[in-house]
Design an enzyme around this catalytic site. Structure first.
Site, PDB file in Angstrom:
ATOM      1  N   ASP A  61     -26.284 -22.105 -10.275  1.00  0.00           N
ATOM      2  CA  ASP A  61     -27.464 -21.513 -10.882  1.00  0.00           C
ATOM      3  C   ASP A  61     -27.548 -20.065 -10.450  1.00  0.00           C
ATOM      4  OD1 ASP A  61     -28.586 -23.528 -12.397  1.00  0.00           O
ATOM      5  OD2 ASP A  61     -29.364 -24.531 -10.608  1.00  0.00           O
ATOM      6  N   ASP A  63     -48.623  -2.806  -0.890  1.00  0.00           N
ATOM      7  CA  ASP A  63     -48.127  -4.006  -1.580  1.00  0.00           C
ATOM      8  C   ASP A  63     -47.073  -4.678  -0.705  1.00  0.00           C
ATOM      9  OD1 ASP A  63     -47.083  -5.902  -3.233  1.00  0.00           O
ATOM     10  OD2 ASP A  63     -46.838  -4.571  -4.971  1.00  0.00           O
ATOM     11  N   PHE A  87     -52.301  -7.840  -6.843  1.00  0.00           N
ATOM     12  CA  PHE A  87     -51.901  -8.369  -8.147  1.00  0.00           C
ATOM     13  C   PHE A  87     -52.709  -9.634  -8.457  1.00  0.00           C
ATOM     14  CE2 PHE A  87     -49.394 -11.181 -10.794  1.00  0.00           C
ATOM     15  CZ  PHE A  87     -48.985 -10.333 -11.800  1.00  0.00           C
ATOM     16  N   ALA A  95     -53.203 -12.691 -11.647  1.00  0.00           N
ATOM     17  CA  ALA A  95     -52.661 -13.205 -12.921  1.00  0.00           C
ATOM     18  C   ALA A  95     -53.493 -12.688 -14.083  1.00  0.00           C
ATOM     19  CB  ALA A  95     -52.662 -14.724 -12.901  1.00  0.00           C
ATOM     20  N   SER A 133     -51.279  -4.105 -10.058  1.00  0.00           N
ATOM     21  CA  SER A 133     -51.765  -3.916  -8.696  1.00  0.00           C
ATOM     22  C   SER A 133     -51.684  -2.431  -8.380  1.00  0.00           C
ATOM     23  CB  SER A 133     -50.897  -4.716  -7.717  1.00  0.00           C
ATOM     24  OG  SER A 133     -49.586  -4.187  -7.726  1.00  0.00           O
ATOM     25  N   ASP A 192     -31.777 -32.046 -13.616  1.00  0.00           N
ATOM     26  CA  ASP A 192     -30.394 -31.809 -13.200  1.00  0.00           C
ATOM     27  C   ASP A 192     -29.664 -33.120 -12.929  1.00  0.00           C
ATOM     28  OD1 ASP A 192     -30.284 -29.064 -13.274  1.00  0.00           O
ATOM     29  OD2 ASP A 192     -31.079 -28.832 -11.243  1.00  0.00           O
TER      30      ASP A 192
END
Lengths: 686, 568
Positions: free
Chosen positions: A309, A346, A378, A380, A385, A524
């Site tokens: 992956d 941040d 930040f 949602a 931010s 998977d």
């Protein structure tokens, strides 16, 4: 298991291994290793001959020294068998010690089981059955393997992973599986039990590390057949030697024939074969990977295709700032200053990377100066931010559409080149963040997937081993291609769905290739089961863990690469010691054959190229060398032959030089040395 | 050694290589069904044959059916020739009135010829009728050679098959070897031999009056036809007792060279055929180089030892010079040495000099070549043995590079190793045990001509020759006794059929596997590094097993000879 548990051989382990090596003398156990069983039978015969040298005919008087010779041969044979048993016992010892520490985690657990009426009763954990529901409160041990059906809490899994940091487990999603014997640190969980007693993950692990459930792997089986065949051949050689000797008016005593037989049959590999297998599994376990069978480890060594992956395996999970793209009439310098300012407080990896990149470009601010500024985190909701300075100036960074809306709401205008530059970054696989001051957009921060350091080199190594790597990602093809190129993987699947992985595995397998993959999600599971080597993450769902044939306790998918190396190392060690063992025969022939025919064919003395002192010292030296080489090679069997990726032919050359040619030369030197010592001790004419 | 001797040996071997490569390609075309210019000549004839014996050429066989057909045919042929030998005294085409054979000799001879061994406990001119020579001996020299070729081809088909169980059709393959390979070559060679003075007649022995006035009976018969296939099919069973040393079988240096070429041609070509089948030229080249070098080393060791001669003669009688005992002056030491090496390397078993008279180390070489049985080896059987040792080598070296061993893209697992080990066990089993039995029984030792270590070599040689399906004799041993006839007959049968069946089972198992594509991690078998390991495995497994026997046989004899020790 704790990583520190057993890494070196302790005195206790050695003494237990010694006791075990005597227990393993039981012929019912010995017969599993035909080569060493022959040695044991030889030992019994010479033991009988030590009491009565004329038991099988012959006319040896009390002064012939035959009895003493028989006794010495008996002792050496006994030691040879013990050495072999010791090698196996010491390899098992490590597993046993680990199993013990695991068992401790299991003992005396109790559980609160939900009754039919919804109330809870306290029962012993061993009475829990599949589909029982239990409640666990902070501070309690989780009594059995299960799936969280309600609640969220942090769990200390150090008992099985050795990792002290707690992990979060909660209902739903891919983090719902818990393991019996781990400790809940906070909150409360309602768990549905998924394993009956004796079938739990911990039970399986104990069985595996103890070697109790160890089965011979296909290659080990094939090698055992070859070794048994060689043993049979040498039995014929030795049995027919006596009639030939009689024809030339010679006589060979039984002890000498047995000594010759034991020297010729591949005792070195016969004694170390199971130790190599156990130690190989043990090495995997020390990497914190539990292989459900030795076959899986061997298969790992043969893997042709590795499916990985992208996120978390090839790239680090977070995207980092890699470029500043100014828009409109703003300069890059202005943009950088503003971007750094917006990220000053941040603490997310993205934010830190902006500050770091700014510093690289020569822009930095002293945090203390802006202590009074308001840090906007930040959310949602706003998807941006930044900082609101003391004078009220708003400095923000965020998703381009969110920032655009923010600007338009404030009556600002969108720079004409913003759209085009945003698209470019997105097309290249990056994530664009817009930077704004009040209602003026200054430019974009280019956030990029970062390939883990060293991955390129590892893929290069894999290529040298002949293993193709395929990257799987949900990204669009363009992004995927960029990352694939950067990481140096051979191929990639973009916008991959779980079915795509499955399809790829089947396609590769149809071409006769062996495929390895790692995974953690329930979706998977089919692919993990289909793959020849499926490495499931310990954090994964029970379905994934059930489907894979290995479980990584640290949940680090890159470990597949290590497992491949260990699988190869396992085979190489077996091959190397087998070659060494067979090559040794050359010198042993030259020691024993001239000695046997010394009196009837003195001219054969020309073959005594080691110039060994006497008939008996030659035979004993060869036999002692044969015994001593076993403990000398135990460390090699345990550690495994060193493996470096290189072409198969150069590896063959290297190992043939080391173990083939070395195996021819070493016994010449060794036998001569032992002969010198025997002579010096005055035992040459025993 | 003389310069011309050395050049002669190298030239003949070079000729073999040059001729074998195109022939190998041709054999490949025959078995892959590619059209050749023989097609219009043979195809109608073959179709007629298929119809006569009721074979459907489209039927494909798996390994079990294939080997069953092979074994049944061999059994029927053995029974047929056994009856011919038992009844030849009363059957026609017996102008010299040769009597029927006793059961032990008939069994031995039938086993020997049906297995392409051609061990002869009898002397052809006095114990075999013309009928026997033609319908038993010459006939089997064709079919058993063909059996060897088809066995090897079927195995190779198994190696290259991808998840299939078909190894081809035994009857079709067998007929094609006859029509398209052996018969054309044999007819041409027989005619050449006739032109070079080898007799071909059905008239009885000639009675002539010598210059001294005495009368002499000179045996003759259909020699040239037998001679051609005797060599081409690596059979080796001669018309006369003296085999290729007899002036009627092998009249001149030219026929001698032709005989060496003929025996070496098909086994060598099969290596090239194999390389074509697996589509790997390099593999063929590597095998050619390794096997040819081994052959040349063997030939030169024999040549050197023969050229030096016997030190005892020099010591006791003051004679020096090459060892000419048992050699034909018309061939000389060089060609005789090459013949000795070739006839055992290709397990033909024809002799143009008496191996019993070789110097001990020269006698060691034919023994070793037969024990290896892989220096090209007999027709078909040699390739099978090479593949058996390749499997073992690939297994060991595959482990050493850290991958499940694979040969030509096929994984080697416990089943293949089990079968290869079974095939590998055959030699020690049928060489050492009977030798030991013979050495301690009165029936065994009473046939030995020379005392001491040379006698041991005689017995060891007989069983090695039988086990390797070679057929050459270390003369000296009187093998025409019930004891030796029966024991050697059994050794011959086990040596031939156990390993063929084991190898066929392996072919069946390999055929079913998927072909794994080659990658960087694949161990290449077409390198000299791998080839070196292959040679080492053959030497260690194939010869080290026999080291004790060889030490008290030829090696001991050599050391005694140079130490001036005389056996009484």
């Amino acid at each position: 298991m704790a990583k520190s548990s057993v890494t070196t051989m302790s005195g206790a382990m050695v003494s237990r291994a010694i006791v075990d090596s005597f227990k393993k003398l039981d012929p019912r156990i010995m017969v599993k290793s035909p080569v060493m069983f022959v040695v044991e039978v030889g030992f019994v015969i010479t033991l009988l001959l030590s009491f009565d040298p004329n038991l099988f005919g012959g006319n040896y008087g009390p002064h012939s020294g035959e009895r003493a010779f028989n006794i010495v041969v008996t002792v050496i044979l006994f030691i040879t068998v013990l050495f072999g048993n010791f090698a196996e016992a010491i390899a098992e010892g490590r597993g046993k010690a680990q199993a013990e520490s695991l068992r401790k985690a299991k003992t005396d657990l109790s559980a609160n089981r939900k009754k039919a009426d919804g109330s809870y009763e306290t029962v012993a954990a061993t009475t829990l059955r599949k589909d029982d529901v239990v409640r666990v409160i902070a501070g309690e041990m989780i009594p059995a393997d299960g799936e969280v059906i309600q609640g969220l809490g942090s769990v200390d899994e150090s008992a099985i992973t050795g990792e002290s940091a707690a992990v979060i487990r909660g209902a739903g999603g891919d983090f719902s599986s818990v393991t019996g014997g781990t400790k809940l640190l906070s909150d409360e969980l309602i768990i549905r039990v998924t394993a009956n007693p004796g079938e739990s993950f911990l039970d399986k692990m104990i069985g595996l590390v103890e070697g109790a459930s160890r089965q011979k792997t296909p290659n080990e089986l094939a090698l055992s057949v070859l070794l048994a065949g060689l043993t049979l051949i040498f039995l014929i050689v030795v049995d027919t030697l006596e009639p030939m000797a009689i024809y030339v008016h010679g006589k060979i005593d039984v002890a000498t024939l047995i000594a010759l037989l034991v020297c010729l049959i591949p005792t070195t590999i016969g004694a170390l074969l199971s130790a190599i297998g156990i130690a190989g599994m043990d090495r995997v376990i020390r990497f914190n990977v539990i292989a459900k069978s030795g076959k899986a480890v061997e298969a790992a060594g043969d893997v042709n295709t590795l499916i990985l992956d992208k996120t978390g395996t090839i790239t680090i999970g977070n995207r980092l700032a890699s470029e500043f793209v100014a828009v409109g009439r703003h300069t890059e310098k202005e943009l950088i200053e503003l971007a750094v300012l917006s990220s000053l407080f941040d603490e997310t990896p993205e934010g830190r990377s902006v500050v770091d990149l700014g510093k690289e470009k020569g822009v930095s601010f002293v945090r203390e100066k802006y202590h009074d500024a308001e840090n906007v985190e930040f959310s949602a909701d706003t998807r941006m931010s930044g900082l609101t300075l003391v004078d009220g100036t708003m400095v923000r960074k965020g998703a381009v559409d969110a920032i655009s809306r923010h600007v338009i709401e404030r009556g600002g205008s969108i720079p004409e080149d913003l759209r085009e530059k945003t698209d470019r970054i997105a097309m290249e696989g990056g994530t664009p963040l817009a930077v704004v001051r009040e209602k003026e957009i200054y430019g974009l921060i280019y956030l990029k997937d970062i390939v883990k350091s060293g991955m390129r080199e590892r893929f290069e190594e894999l290529r040298k081993m002949g293993i193709k790597t395929v990257m799987c990602t949900g990204d669009n093809p363009l992004t995927a291609a960029t990352i694939a190129k950067e990481a140096g993987v051979d191929d990639f699947i973009a916008e991959a769905k779980p079915e795509d992985k499955m399809r790829l595995i089947k396609e590769e397998q149809a071409l006769g290739k062996l495929v390895a993959m790692s995974g953690d999600g329930t979706n998977d599971a089919p692919a993990l089961a289909q793959a020849d080597v499926g490495l499931a993450m310990n954090t994964g769902t029970p379905a994934a863990k059930e489907a894979g044939n290995m479980v990584d306790l640290d949940s680090d998918p890159t470990k597949l690469i290590e497992v491949v190396s260990i699988g190869k190392q396992l085979l190489i060690t077996r091959g190397a010691i087998t070659t060494f063992s067979i090559a040794n025969d050359v010198a042993k022939y030259f020691a024993i054959i001239p000695a046997i025919f010394l009196y009837v064919l003195p001219q054969l003395g020309a073959l005594n190229i080691m110039a060994l002192t006497s008939q008996r010292s030659a035979i004993l030296s060869a036999l002692i060398f044969n015994a001593v080489i076993i403990p000398l090679l135990i460390p090699l069997a345990m550690k495994g032959v060193k493996y470096r990726p290189m072409s198969a032919t150069s590896m063959l050359m290297r190992n043939i030089l080391l173990y083939g040619i070395g195996g021819v030369i070493a016994p010449f030197v060794g036998i001569k040395l032992i002969d010198i010592i025997i002579t010096w001790l005055g035992m040459a004419n025993i | 050694m003389t310069f011309s001797g050395v050049v002669g040996i190298i030239t003949v071997v070079a000729l073999v290589l040059i001729l074998s490569i195109p022939l190998g390609g041709y054999i490949h075309r025959v078995f892959t069904g590619e059209r050749s210019w023989f097609e219009p000549i043979f195809a109608p004839f073959e179709r007629l044959l298929y119809r006569l014996i009721g074979v459907n050429p489209k039927v494909e066989m798996d390994w079990k059916v294939y080997i069953k057909s092979l074994l049944i045919l061999n059994f029927v042929m053995a029974l047929f020739v056994y009856l011919v030998f038992r009844l030849q005294g009363v059957l026609p085409l017996n102008p010299d009135g040769v009597p029927s054979m006793n059961w032990a000799l008939a069994f031995n001879t039938a086993a020997s010829f049906v297995s392409n061994t051609n061990w002869q406990s009898y002397a052809g001119e006095s114990s075999m009728s013309y009928l026997g020579q033609m319908v038993a001996i010459t006939y089997l020299q064709f079919t058993t050679a063909a059996t060897g070729v088809v066995a090897a081809i079927a195995f190779v088909r198994g190696v290259v098959a991808n998840r299939s169980s078909s190894l081809g059709n035994f009857w079709i393959d067998l007929i094609k070897v006859h029509t398209r390979l052996l018969l054309p070559l044999a007819v041409v060679l027989a005619i050449v031999f006739v032109g070079l003075g080898v007799p071909e007649t059905l008239q009885g022995a000639a009675s002539v009056h010598t210059l001294q006035g005495a009368s002499q009976i000179i045996s003759r018969g259909p020699v040239a036809s037998l001679e051609a296939i005797k060599q081409l099919g690596t059979n080796g069973g001669g018309y006369f007792n003296a085999n290729s040393a007899h002036p009627f079988e092998n009249p001149s240096t030219i026929t001698d060279v032709l005989q060496i070429l003929a025996m070496a041609l098909i086994p060598t070509a099969l290596i090239a055929t194999f390389a074509r089948f697996i589509k790997n030229r390099r593999q063929g080249v590597v095998l050619y180089v390794l096997l040819t070098s081994t052959l040349l080393i063997g030939a030169f060791v024999v040549y050197a030892n023969e050229a030096i001669g016997n030190p005892m003669l020099h010591h006791l009688l003051g004679l020096s010079g090459p060892n000419m005992e048992g050699k034909e002056v018309r061939f000389g030491v060089g060609l005789s040495s090459l013949f000795t090496a070739a006839t055992t390397a290709f397990t033909t078993g024809a002799v143009n000099n008496m191996h019993d008279s070789l110097m001990p180390i020269s006698g060691l070489i034919p023994l070793l070549f037969m024990m290896f049985n892989t220096v090209f080896g007999g027709i078909g059987a040699g390739l099978l043995n090479i593949l058996m040792f390749l499997v073992i080598t690939v297994f060991l070296s595959g482990l050493m590079v850290g991958r499940t061993p694979e040969i030509f893209g096929k994984k080697i697992e416990a089943r293949e190793i089990k079968l290869a080990t079974a095939a590998m066990l055959v030699h020690p089993f049928v060489i050492l045990i009977p030798t030991a039995v013979a050495l301690v029984t009165k029936a065994g030792t009473s046939s030995i001509l020379n005392p001491g270590l040379h006698g041991l070599s005689e017995v060891l040689y007989a069983f090695t020759s039988a086990a390797a399906n070679n057929g050459s004799a270390f003369a000296g041993l009187n093998a025409n006794t019930t004891f030796y006839n029966v024991l050697l007959g059994l050794v011959i049968m086990i040596g031939r059929y156990v390993s063929i069946v084991a190898m066929f089972a392996m072919a069946g198992s390999l055929a079913k596997k998927a072909v794994i594509p080659e990658s960087v991690g694949t161990l290449r078998t077409d390198t000299y590094a791998f080839g070196g390991v292959f040679v080492a495995v053959v030497v260690i497994v194939g010869a080290l097993t026999f080291f004790p026997a060889l030490a008290i046989g030829p090696i001991g004899e050599h050391l005694q000879m140079w130490a001036g020790h005389l056996t009484r």
